[in-house]
Design a protein around this motif. Structure first.
Motif, mmCIF file in Angstrom:
data_model
loop_
_atom_site.group_PDB
_atom_site.id
_atom_site.type_symbol
_atom_site.label_atom_id
_atom_site.label_comp_id
_atom_site.label_asym_id
_atom_site.label_seq_id
_atom_site.Cartn_x
_atom_site.Cartn_y
_atom_site.Cartn_z
ATOM 1 N N HIS A 62 -9.936 -7.005 4.278
ATOM 2 C CA HIS A 62 -8.907 -5.960 4.239
ATOM 3 C C HIS A 62 -9.341 -4.752 3.398
ATOM 4 O O HIS A 62 -10.005 -4.878 2.374
ATOM 5 N N ASN A 63 -8.960 -3.542 3.872
ATOM 6 C CA ASN A 63 -9.137 -2.279 3.137
ATOM 7 C C ASN A 63 -10.602 -1.873 2.943
ATOM 8 O O ASN A 63 -10.973 -1.354 1.890
ATOM 9 N N GLY A 71 -2.028 -5.930 0.989
ATOM 10 C CA GLY A 71 -1.676 -5.164 -0.200
ATOM 11 C C GLY A 71 -2.638 -4.010 -0.383
ATOM 12 O O GLY A 71 -3.392 -3.640 0.516
ATOM 13 N N ARG A 72 -2.622 -3.418 -1.558
ATOM 14 C CA ARG A 72 -3.413 -2.215 -1.809
ATOM 15 C C ARG A 72 -4.872 -2.504 -2.124
ATOM 16 O O ARG A 72 -5.739 -1.677 -1.867
ATOM 17 N N LYS A 73 -5.156 -3.646 -2.726
ATOM 18 C CA LYS A 73 -6.518 -3.913 -3.172
ATOM 19 C C LYS A 73 -7.406 -4.334 -2.006
ATOM 20 O O LYS A 73 -6.942 -4.678 -0.926
ATOM 21 N N LYS A 74 -8.704 -4.314 -2.266
ATOM 22 C CA LYS A 74 -9.666 -4.742 -1.261
ATOM 23 C C LYS A 74 -9.756 -6.259 -1.244
ATOM 24 O O LYS A 74 -9.560 -6.925 -2.253
ATOM 25 N N GLY A 105 -10.390 -4.425 -7.005
ATOM 26 C CA GLY A 105 -9.865 -3.079 -6.923
ATOM 27 C C GLY A 105 -10.842 -1.984 -7.242
ATOM 28 O O GLY A 105 -10.545 -0.814 -7.076
ATOM 29 N N GLU A 156 5.074 -2.836 0.398
ATOM 30 C CA GLU A 156 4.549 -1.977 -0.651
ATOM 31 C C GLU A 156 4.893 -2.473 -2.044
ATOM 32 O O GLU A 156 4.089 -2.366 -2.971
ATOM 33 N N HIS A 157 6.068 -3.053 -2.220
ATOM 34 C CA HIS A 157 6.558 -3.330 -3.571
ATOM 35 C C HIS A 157 6.817 -4.807 -3.867
ATOM 36 O O HIS A 157 7.000 -5.164 -5.027
ATOM 37 N N GLU A 164 -10.238 -10.855 -4.106
ATOM 38 C CA GLU A 164 -9.519 -9.587 -4.148
ATOM 39 C C GLU A 164 -10.052 -8.773 -5.316
ATOM 40 O O GLU A 164 -10.254 -9.301 -6.413
#
Length: 308
Positions: free
Chosen positions: A150-151, A215-218, A185, A295-296, A183
């Motif tokens: 992901h990401n 989520g936001r992290k890789k 960041g 997102e949250h 995971e």
């Protein structure tokens, strides 16, 4: 491609159960993002010692030639012979070959360990790359993938799902040694030493996230498999979740709830959608709520097993 302190920790963890020996082939010449003076602390964490007295620097703090590089690192981990294969000789690879094409006969069955530290995603022909790995390995040899999930948009041709590795190697009769995700960041750097969060992966354990996102992290994939005498390369895998659904062995069916006409949520949806003019605002509110949740709110994930 590169090896940071977290990747070195994963290698040391693997070394405890499968002591390294013989020959290792790097797919892509690996750069190091871990300082030499950090190695004893990492090794000690897993019950090993390492001599770094021969890793020397010049007055400007630069490592002397051949004092510390990928070959030195892997030999200190226990491998007798270290070589690399790359498409170009630009970084000094020992073997120049395009993994999109079959490897030469001279390389078949020559290696005890194949290390894919971020190379396969740059190969367009993924099946051929996997076939090549099988051919490169000796029976009893290990392959280790440290691959992007992901990401990682536009990092390579592909971002992978863990099911690719599990289904391919399992259905080709490999022994699965490690199946985990990590995971993080921050990009590789000697200055930013943030630990990776390691999650165990088993088939089906993240199906609830397949349409909701991580989520936001890789997210990366750490996968290790052993080539056995009965291992093959040519079985084209079918995705395991569907095989489990068809065999009534699945514990989570991501489609069952959506199409269960008896569930209260779907019954309510049909009633509201039947009201003239309601479908569009309800769909918009539903999309906004899902985005807010993703997102949250922390999504359900498999257990954290380590932080390296």
């Amino acid at each position: 491609m590169g090896i940071g302190r977290s990747a070195v920790a994963l290698l040391y963890e693997l070394k405890n159960e499968h002591p390294f020996h013989g020959s290792i082939l790097e797919l892509g010449k690996q750069s190091l993002y871990v300082n030499g003076y950090e190695l004893p602390e990492i090794a000690n964490r897993f019950g090993h010692t390492i001599d770094i007295s021969d890793i020397t620097m010049d007055p400007d703090g630069e490592y002397l030639d051949n004092s510390y590089d990928d070959v030195v690192l892997f030999k200190k981990l226990g491998f007798r012979e270290v070589s690399s294969l790359d498409l170009s000789s630009y970084e000094g690879a020992d073997h120049v070959h395009d993994l999109n094409t079959p490897i030469p006969e001279s390389l078949k069955g020559q290696f005890d360990f194949v290390y894919d530290g971020g190379t396969m995603e740059h190969c367009f022909h993924i099946p051929q790359c996997l076939w090549n790995i099988h051919d490169l390995l000796k029976p009893g040899g290990l392959v280790m993938h440290c691959s992007p999930g992901h990401n990682h948009v536009d990092h390579g041709f592909y971002m992978f799902s863990p099911t690719l590795f599990w289904d391919y190697y399992a259905q080709n009769n490999y022994d699965i040694i490690r199946s985990q995700m990590f995971e993080y960041g921050i990009e590789h750097s000697r200055q930013y030493k943030m630990d990776w969060t390691i999650y165990d992966y088993q088939p089906g354990c993240i199906e609830s996230l397949s349409n909701k996102g991580w989520g936001r992290k890789k997210l990366g994939i750490w996968f290790v498999a052993k080539k056995c005498e009965e291992s093959t390369r040519d079985t084209v895998p079918q995705q395991g979740i569907y095989l489990a659904i068809w065999d009534d062995q699945i514990t989570f069916n991501p489609y069952q709830d959506r199409y269960d006409r008896k569930s209260f949520k779907n019954l309510l949806r049909r009633i509201l959608y039947s009201i003239p003019g309601m479908k569009r605002p309800i769909t918009a509110i539903n999309g906004w709520a899902r985005a807010l949740h993703a997102e949250h709110w922390r999504q359900p994930r498999p257990p954290v097993v380590a932080r390296y």
